[in-house]
Structure formats: structure tokens, C-alpha cells
Design a protein around this motif. Structure first.
Motif, PDB file in Angstrom:
ATOM      1  N   ASP A  41       0.743  -1.396  -0.060  1.00 48.32           N
ATOM      2  CA  ASP A  41       0.081  -0.094   0.010  1.00 48.32           C
ATOM      3  C   ASP A  41       0.876   1.238  -0.059  1.00 48.32           C
ATOM      4  O   ASP A  41       0.847   1.888   0.974  1.00 48.32           O
ATOM      5  N   ASP A  42       1.459   1.464  -0.905  1.00 47.79           N
ATOM      6  CA  ASP A  42       2.449   2.600  -1.215  1.00 47.79           C
ATOM      7  C   ASP A  42       2.083   3.383  -2.673  1.00 47.79           C
ATOM      8  O   ASP A  42       1.782   2.507  -3.710  1.00 47.79           O
ATOM      9  N   ASP A  43       2.629   4.442  -2.810  1.00 48.86           N
ATOM     10  CA  ASP A  43       2.435   4.912  -4.225  1.00 48.86           C
ATOM     11  C   ASP A  43       3.397   4.538  -5.099  1.00 48.86           C
ATOM     12  O   ASP A  43       4.606   4.509  -4.859  1.00 48.86           O
ATOM     13  N   PRO A  44       3.064   3.693  -6.189  1.00 48.51           N
ATOM     14  CA  PRO A  44       3.969   3.242  -7.251  1.00 48.51           C
ATOM     15  C   PRO A  44       5.058   4.147  -7.756  1.00 48.51           C
ATOM     16  O   PRO A  44       6.331   3.537  -7.887  1.00 48.51           O
ATOM     17  N   GLU A  45       4.888   5.525  -7.761  1.00 47.05           N
ATOM     18  CA  GLU A  45       5.627   6.501  -8.196  1.00 47.05           C
ATOM     19  C   GLU A  45       6.867   6.841  -7.147  1.00 47.05           C
ATOM     20  O   GLU A  45       7.790   7.309  -7.448  1.00 47.05           O
TER      21      GLU A  45
END
Length: 64
Positions: A41-45
Motif C-alpha cells: 500500500d504505497d505510491d508506485p511512483e
């Protein structure tokens, strides 16, 4: 899990991709597999080459 959870990610990758030799994984594939992990659950960017390399190294250690 977040990008900084290197060892947890390595364990999950080892369990979800037992047929893969982590030494030969392209970073593009590694990025996609991490993003697809259940519990990630983290920003892919927010990833970069340094993080992906650390994950790959931890995965190789987990495999050994």
C-alpha cells in the motif's frame, strides 16, 4: 507494506514467485510484482532504482 519494507517485500516475492531467479529479474517486472503484492500500500511512483536494487538484493539473500 511500503517501499521501505525491503525485507518484508523480499519474503513476499520469494513466496509468490518461487520459480523466478531474482538475479535475472528486470526492474520493470520487479516494480510491477511489488505493486501487485497483497498488502502493498504505497505510491508506485515513490520507487526508484536504488529501492528496487535493495529489494532484489534482499530477495537473493532470502533465496539463499
Amino acid at each position: 507494506m511500503k517501499w521501505t519494507d525491503i525485507n518484508d517485500i523480499a519474503i513476499e516475492l520469494d513466496e509468490s514467485h518461487p520459480e523466478v531467479d531474482p538475479r535475472y529479474v528486470r526492474f520493470t517486472d520487479l516494480h510491477a510484482w511489488v505493486c501487485a503484492l497483497e498488502g502493498f500500500d504505497d505510491d508506485p511512483e515513490h520507487s526508484n532504482e536504488k529501492i528496487l536494487e535493495a529489494i532484489q538484493m534482499a530477495w537473493m539473500e532470502e533465496r539463499d
